[in-house]
Design a protein around this motif. Structure first.
Motif, PDB file in Angstrom:
ATOM      1  N   ASN A   7      -1.539   6.280   4.551  1.00 54.00           N
ATOM      2  CA  ASN A   7      -0.739   5.599   3.531  1.00 54.00           C
ATOM      3  C   ASN A   7      -1.554   4.584   2.752  1.00 54.00           C
ATOM      4  OD1 ASN A   7       1.553   6.983   4.108  1.00 54.00           O
ATOM      5  ND2 ASN A   7       2.359   5.449   5.537  1.00 54.00           N
ATOM      6  N   LEU A  13      -3.877   7.633  -2.288  1.00 55.18           N
ATOM      7  CA  LEU A  13      -2.952   6.930  -3.187  1.00 55.18           C
ATOM      8  C   LEU A  13      -3.215   7.333  -4.636  1.00 55.18           C
ATOM      9  CD1 LEU A  13      -2.957   3.357  -1.578  1.00 55.18           C
ATOM     10  CD2 LEU A  13      -0.982   4.908  -1.710  1.00 55.18           C
ATOM     11  N   LYS A  18      -0.694   6.346  -7.467  1.00 52.65           N
ATOM     12  CA  LYS A  18      -0.196   5.032  -7.046  1.00 52.65           C
ATOM     13  C   LYS A  18      -1.315   4.007  -7.201  1.00 52.65           C
ATOM     14  CE  LYS A  18       3.335   6.669  -3.871  1.00 52.65           C
ATOM     15  NZ  LYS A  18       3.529   7.152  -2.495  1.00 52.65           N
ATOM     16  N   THR A  20      -4.161   1.234  -6.572  1.00 53.10           N
ATOM     17  CA  THR A  20      -5.122   1.050  -5.488  1.00 53.10           C
ATOM     18  C   THR A  20      -5.879  -0.257  -5.726  1.00 53.10           C
ATOM     19  OG1 THR A  20      -6.718   2.342  -6.774  1.00 53.10           O
ATOM     20  CG2 THR A  20      -5.487   3.530  -5.087  1.00 53.10           C
TER      21      THR A  20
END
Ligand code: CP3
Length: 347
Positions: A7, A13, A18, A20
């Motif tokens: 995760n 990610l 998403k 980072t």
């Protein structure tokens, strides 16, 4: 425990677009001839021996990680590996690249190709993946890979690497039934092969369509896209897929249509402009010219900053070269590159 590390992996990610803490980086061919440790092992074993002995493949996969702080490992193997159990054996002739023992030119050749069972036909690869996963202890994710149907078809039709793809394109243009049957069989094998790697433990996959850039948009759409799309659609969706090619400027939006969570961009394109054309609903990977690594540190710095500026801090950029690291690349420049990307992109 493992889940928690996954995760937080900047690489994984970024594959999901998403945010980072810094731009993740790994390098195509990060294990290989630019490293002394690799060349030393190669004195004792052939390249294919190294691919087929799981302990050696695992060792070589892990070698660069001692030196460079990349955010992902890639399993040591080759895109040609599934072709031998399909019935098209090959060898690496000295300085010439792969040479196939026979070529696939007609329907009767295609009919003889075997649909492989990867766990039985390439057990060494699955074993190497299990060893590496264990050794990595979840610190960074492991990438599996395969060739794409077009690139593999070109090798087995031409019998090796090609300049103009005359035999490959001639089959496409003049013998549609044989082409379709060959691409169908390759697609079926590659779906099985990649899903077997995912079951063995790889946490992302990359599909290499290295030579697809020789095609027009129209030919890609008609003769290749349906097959690449089928593969990317049929992969186990629990891991992200990276779809890579070279000289693909004109093909990038079509490659995106074929599929992949991340699209590879080579150095010929401006990364920012390419991402805009591909669409921001997928990630991008790239795109330093591998030859820049032969230059002085100041040049590498300038190019890294330029690429990071083009990506504009947008989540979903994975830093990489536009193609694999070349032999003779100075190791200290590779070390510096990875550190620079992390430093200059730190938020
Ligand atoms: O990226 C990695 O570190 C993983 C290992 C990896 C190799 N090949 C090891 C290798 C990967 C991902 C590949 C993919 C591959 N193989 C591609 C697609 C990527 C690309 O470069 O576009 C292609 C086209 C091949 C086919 C292939 N394998 C060729 C044409 C050659 C010979 C050319 C050359 O560079 O000498 C190989 C050999 C090969 N594959 C080596 C390595 C480390 C060199 C072998 C040696 O002599 O030690």
């Amino acid at each position: 425990m493992m889940k928690e590390t996954e995760n937080r992996s900047p690489f994984l990610l970024a594959c999901q677009r998403k945010p980072t803490p810094y731009t993740p980086i790994w390098l195509m061919r990060q294990a290989g001839r630019y490293m002394k440790e690799y060349r030393d092992l190669r004195k004792k074993y052939s390249f294919l021996e190294m691919c087929k002995k799981p302990e050696l493949a695992a060792e070589v996969t892990l070698q660069p990680l001692q030196k460079i702080k990349v955010d992902a490992a890639i399993i040591f193997s080759d895109i040609l590996i599934p072709l031998e159990p399909m019935g098209v054996g090959f060898e690496f002739a000295k300085g010439e690249g792969p040479v196939f023992h026979r070529s696939i030119r007609e329907m009767k050749d295609v009919d003889r190709l075997k649909i492989i069972e990867p766990e039985e036909d390439t057990p060494f690869l699955m074993k190497a993946i299990r060893i590496v996963r264990k050794e990595l202890e979840g610190k960074i994710p492991l990438i599996g890979f395969s060739g794409a149907p077009f690139t593999l078809a070109s090798y087995i039709i031409e019998g090796g690497h090609s300049q103009n793809y005359i035999l490959t394109k001639s089959m496409m243009y003049q013998d549609r039934a044989t082409w379709d049957k060959l691409m169908e069989k390759l697609s079926e094998v590659l779906i099985r092969y990649l899903n077997a790697q995912i079951r063995a433990g790889v946490q992302a996959v990359q599909v290499f369509d290295s030579w697809v850039g020789c095609l027009s948009q129209a030919d890609y759409k008609e003769f290749v896209l349906p097959y690449s799309q089928k593969i990317l659609n049929c992969l186990n969706k629990s891991v992200p897929a990276i779809h890579f090619g070279t000289s693909t400027s004109t093909l990038l939006p079509l490659m995106k249509r074929a599929g992949g969570d991340v699209i590879g961009v080579d150095w010929r394109d401006d990364l920012g402009e390419a991402w805009k054309r591909i669409g921001y609903d997928v990630g991008v990977q790239g795109n330093l010219d591998p030859v820049v690594l032969f230059g002085p540190i100041d040049l590498i710095k300038k190019e890294v900053k330029r690429i990071l500026r083009q990506a504009d801090g947008r989540p979903g950029h994975i830093f990489n070269l536009g193609h694999g690291i070349l032999p003779n690349t100075p190791v200290e420049h590779v070390v510096a590159l990875v550190d620079m990307v992390h430093e200059y992109s730190s938020k």
